[in-house]
Design a protein around this motif. Structure first.
Motif, PDB file in Angstrom:
ATOM      1  N   VAL A 333       0.853  -1.187   0.000  1.00  0.00           N
ATOM      2  CA  VAL A 333       0.000   0.000   0.000  1.00  0.00           C
ATOM      3  C   VAL A 333       0.886   1.234   0.000  1.00  0.00           C
ATOM      4  O   VAL A 333       1.840   1.331   0.776  1.00  0.00           O
ATOM      5  N   THR A 334       0.585   2.169  -0.877  1.00  0.00           N
ATOM      6  CA  THR A 334       1.325   3.428  -0.942  1.00  0.00           C
ATOM      7  C   THR A 334       0.384   4.529  -1.415  1.00  0.00           C
ATOM      8  O   THR A 334      -0.785   4.266  -1.733  1.00  0.00           O
ATOM      9  N   ARG A 335       0.892   5.754  -1.484  1.00  0.00           N
ATOM     10  CA  ARG A 335       0.022   6.887  -1.847  1.00  0.00           C
ATOM     11  C   ARG A 335       0.237   7.302  -3.291  1.00  0.00           C
ATOM     12  O   ARG A 335       1.364   7.328  -3.790  1.00  0.00           O
ATOM     13  N   LEU A 336      -0.869   7.617  -3.959  1.00  0.00           N
ATOM     14  CA  LEU A 336      -0.839   8.106  -5.333  1.00  0.00           C
ATOM     15  C   LEU A 336      -0.584   9.609  -5.312  1.00  0.00           C
ATOM     16  O   LEU A 336      -1.399  10.388  -4.799  1.00  0.00           O
ATOM     17  N   GLU A 337       0.570  10.019  -5.844  1.00  0.00           N
ATOM     18  CA  GLU A 337       0.949  11.428  -5.795  1.00  0.00           C
ATOM     19  C   GLU A 337       0.505  12.210  -7.030  1.00  0.00           C
ATOM     20  O   GLU A 337       0.211  13.400  -6.953  1.00  0.00           O
ATOM     21  N   ASP A 338       0.491  11.558  -8.179  1.00  0.00           N
ATOM     22  CA  ASP A 338       0.164  12.262  -9.417  1.00  0.00           C
ATOM     23  C   ASP A 338      -0.144  11.228 -10.494  1.00  0.00           C
ATOM     24  O   ASP A 338       0.068  10.027 -10.299  1.00  0.00           O
ATOM     25  N   VAL A 339      -0.632  11.690 -11.628  1.00  0.00           N
ATOM     26  CA  VAL A 339      -0.857  10.827 -12.782  1.00  0.00           C
ATOM     27  C   VAL A 339      -0.290  11.509 -14.008  1.00  0.00           C
ATOM     28  O   VAL A 339      -0.607  12.674 -14.287  1.00  0.00           O
ATOM     29  N   HIS A 340       0.590  10.829 -14.730  1.00  0.00           N
ATOM     30  CA  HIS A 340       1.129  11.304 -15.993  1.00  0.00           C
ATOM     31  C   HIS A 340       0.507  10.490 -17.124  1.00  0.00           C
ATOM     32  O   HIS A 340       0.020   9.380 -16.903  1.00  0.00           O
ATOM     33  N   PHE A 341       0.550  11.020 -18.308  1.00  0.00           N
ATOM     34  CA  PHE A 341      -0.073  10.338 -19.446  1.00  0.00           C
ATOM     35  C   PHE A 341       0.965  10.081 -20.531  1.00  0.00           C
ATOM     36  O   PHE A 341       1.591  11.012 -21.038  1.00  0.00           O
ATOM     37  N   GLN A 342       1.167   8.786 -20.839  1.00  0.00           N
ATOM     38  CA  GLN A 342       2.150   8.377 -21.838  1.00  0.00           C
ATOM     39  C   GLN A 342       1.459   8.058 -23.157  1.00  0.00           C
ATOM     40  O   GLN A 342       0.322   7.583 -23.178  1.00  0.00           O
ATOM     41  N   VAL A 343       2.190   8.283 -24.246  1.00  0.00           N
ATOM     42  CA  VAL A 343       1.667   8.021 -25.582  1.00  0.00           C
ATOM     43  C   VAL A 343       2.482   6.901 -26.215  1.00  0.00           C
ATOM     44  O   VAL A 343       3.705   6.996 -26.320  1.00  0.00           O
ATOM     45  N   GLY A 344       1.809   5.826 -26.628  1.00  0.00           N
ATOM     46  CA  GLY A 344       2.479   4.681 -27.238  1.00  0.00           C
ATOM     47  C   GLY A 344       2.631   4.837 -28.739  1.00  0.00           C
ATOM     48  O   GLY A 344       2.164   5.812 -29.330  1.00  0.00           O
TER      49      GLY A 344
END
Length: 701
Positions: A333-344
């Motif tokens: 268990v850990t904390r979600l700090e941010d979300v980035h968006f990757q392009v394939g």
């Protein structure tokens, strides 16, 4: 003057040679001949057996892949229940088990333990019975099922190369085995095979499998033995039974007998005399899980003496003489700090969770996939949430749930999926019926980067030295580009750290030594090695080029079929959707994707550039007759003389197409003995039905 060997003698000698080389390759990992030499021996055997069909036996190496089960898998009772093991999770629990073992035996007894790796696969029971020429032949392969009754998956087990189809009299004698015996073991899917399978699934627009264990379980229950054979499953033996009972004096002798008789046994085993020796084995085994090439999740400890095992007996669900020590779970268990968006490379935009670093399975995890916008909504996850992260099966860590309690309060920041590409700013699109949002700009810098990495992959053009860092330098991008906020401007444009050296895949083949020497940490030796690798890749062939181009739904298998059918890139790019659908295993969806790819001017320009730069865009065209051209066949039941594969091969060689299901478009159903529901459906639809003789007559034209 010596007499020439008879056909029967030649065939038996070839079979012995092939079994010997399969044992060296698939069991000992020590081949003595090349793949080409092995194929030559196998082809000679196939030719002789075709000329003398009366000499074909079920344990011949040519008979590994047969017809598929009629309707699912039959249920068969086990000779002895396949019980689970009790678990220990720490030293205290393990020592308590050791005390119970010693308390259950006479005080004068000396106890030895055998330690083995706990393979993370599925249990299998293989039953052997007397065969021809004094051998024991594989009669049945059963899954664990509910422990009492398993599923008969013999047809699929026969495709596993590390499973002997027969055991010779010589080996039976050396291993002290009876003619009838049972081997129990674990079927695993090696990580390399798992990754390859997932690459193909993704290329075909399918969701990747979660982990090797699930993939192995799904594979062994597949109704298509050809698919099972392609997956390259392995089996490691660990038990021997006779009439449902162990019969050798010790477990260590059982493992030796399995090896002697030709079965694969995991090499990481050890016999120890104390519980401290067990703990030492565990300490050394846990780090191995990152390097073995297959999944393990603990260590199994067994009392070595068979007599002591019998004295200790069983509880209602597990043996008292064995226990599984489970490694620390690959979850935290850990904390979600941010979300980035990757392009394939296909433009797919994937949300990547940025986590407070957490140790999982010996690795510090800082990123996890959130898959897509629908998965974010399903989880109900927000930035600031505490989440459970799993890492298993050598797949990307993933968030499985949000954790909410007094110690783990909820976050408050909603995750907003972007409406435009985070790299180039193009509007994102989602095709109806699909879950993924995509950037449709073919020139998007992120897509170009991923295309180059895909092109250089070992399974594609195999350009060693062209990894993430090198590609980033060649494109003038930062190493953290694509998915990290510091790598892009406020407008979403990439931050270039230097002037790009290349812009497209074709530019790789225009690179000069001086271009590379200007990059960081690239000396003359590194530059020359990379240029040599790039030059060598020109001869990879049409199938690899097609895979490298990233045409949607075109994986390795489809690329090979297209290359063999058309023989050249020119013929392929000029093919209509109807002509593409004439290729086996190419349906309307795949055909349309190929047509759409070749309708894009940029794609055609890239192909022209690559061809002008010396890439081989041809393949040996498979010679196909026209007798059955335009006809689609479905095979069902057991034919008198032909195996399913042989019938399929003959139909395809005559220009026909073999399908797995009956529809109004089916031309003929070829039905043998025990034909199932496909025959019923053919009759209901009015599709013509042939027997084997009718098929052979049709093949004559």
């Amino acid at each position: 003057m010596a007499t020439a060997p008879t056909a029967e003698e030649q065939i038996e000698k070839l079979r012995e040679d092939i079994r010997h080389h399969e044992y060296l390759y698939y069991v000992l990992d020590a081949p003595e001949i090349t793949d080409a030499q092995y194929d030559a021996i196998m082809n000679t055997l196939k030719k002789l057996e075709a000329e003398h069909p009366n000499l074909i036996t079920s344990d011949s190496p040519t008979q590994r892949v047969g017809g598929k089960p009629r309707e699912g898998f039959a249920k068969v009772a086990h000779s002895r229940p396949m019980l689970s093991l009790d678990n220990a999770y720490n030293e205290e629990e393990l020592r308590a088990w050791d005390q119970r073992v010693r308390a259950g035996l006479p005080a004068s007894d000396t106890v030895q333990y055998v330690c083995e790796l706990k393979l993370d696969g599925l249990s299998m029971a293989l039953q052997y019975s007397p065969g021809a020429n004094g051998t024991s032949q594989l009669e049945r392969g059963l899954t664990r099922g509910d422990g009492t009754t398993g599923e008969d998956v013999t047809t699929n087990v026969r495709t596993i190369r590390s499973v002997p189809l027969s055991v010779s009299t010589k080996k039976l004698s050396a291993a002290k085995l009876p003619a009838s015996f049972e081997v129990r073991g674990e079927v695993v899917l090696p990580q390399a095979a798992f990754l390859k399978m997932n690459e193909e699934r993704v290329a075909q627009g399918m969701a990747p499998a979660a982990n090797p264990r699930n993939a192995a379980a799904g594979t062994i229950r597949t109704l298509e033995p050809n698919i099972v054979a392609q997956r390259r499953l392995d089996l490691y033996g660990y038990f021997l039974l006779r009439e449902g009972e162990t019969f050798l004096p010790s477990h260590s002798q059982t493992l030796d007998a399995l090896k002697t008789s030709g079965f694969r046994v995991n090499p990481h085993t050890k016999t120890v005399k104390t519980i401290d020796g067990v703990l030492d084995f565990i300490t050394k085994a846990e780090p191995l899980r990152e390097t073995l090439g297959y999944e393990i999740d603990g260590v199994v400890i067994k009392v070595d003496s068979t007599a002591q095992q019998r004295r200790l007996g069983f509880t209602g669900k597990a043996p008292r003489w064995a226990i599984a020590y489970k490694f620390a779970a690959r979850a935290a268990v850990t904390r979600l700090e941010d979300v980035h968006f990757q392009v394939g490379r296909t433009g797919k935009v994937t949300p990547v969770a940025v986590l407070v670093p957490v140790l999982i399975g010996g690795t510090t995890v800082t990123r996890a996939t959130l898959h897509n916008a629908d998965e974010i909504a399903r989880l109900g996850v927000k930035i600031g949430d505490f989440v459970q992260v799993e890492r298993g099966g050598d797949v990307i860590p993933k968030i499985v749930e949000v954790v909410e309690d007094k110690q783990h309060p909820r976050g408050k920041t909603e995750i907003v999926f972007p409406a435009v590409c985070p790299i180039c700013g193009s509007e994102l699109m989602r095709v109806e019926g699909e879950v993924d949002w995509r950037c449709v700009n073919n020139s998007c810098p992120a897509r170009v980067r991923e295309e180059l990495l895909h092109w250089a992959a070992r399974s594609v053009m195999n350009i060693e030295g062209l990894g993430d860092a090198m590609v980033a330098q060649l494109l003038g991008q930062s190493a953290s580009f694509n998915g990290d906020t510091e790598a892009v401007t406020e407008e979403g444009a990439p931050i270039a750290t230097r002037k790009p050296v290349i812009h497209t895949i074709a530019d790789l083949y225009r690179l000069k030594r001086e271009d590379l020497l200007g990059l960081e940490r690239v000396g003359e030796k590194t530059a020359d090695a990379l240029l040599g690798q790039i030059d060598r890749s020109k001869n990879a062939g049409l199938a690899r080029v097609l895979l490298g181009l990233g045409i949607r739904f075109v994986g390795e298998r489809t690329g090979q079929l297209l290359a063999q059918h058309f023989g050249s890139m020119k013929a392929l790019r000029e093919a209509s959707a109807e002509e593409l659908e004439a290729v086996n295993e190419v349906g309307p969806k795949v055909a349309q994707a190929i047509v759409e790819f070749f309708a894009v001017e940029k794609n055609l320009q890239l192909i022209d550039d690559l061809e002008s730069l010396g890439l081989n865009m041809t393949a040996e065209k498979k010679v196909v007759g026209t007798t059955l051209e335009g006809l689609t066949f479905v095979l069902t039941g057991t034919l008198p003389d032909l195996t399913r594969d042989e019938a399929k091969e003959k139909i395809e060689a005559a220009g026909g197409k073999v399908s797995g299901s009956v529809s109004k478009k089916t031309s003929f159903v070829v039905a043998g003995e025990d034909a199932g529901s496909k025959l019923d459906k053919a009759q209901a639809l009015g599709v013509k039905v042939l027997d084997e003789a009718g098929l052979l007559e049709l093949l004559k034209g």
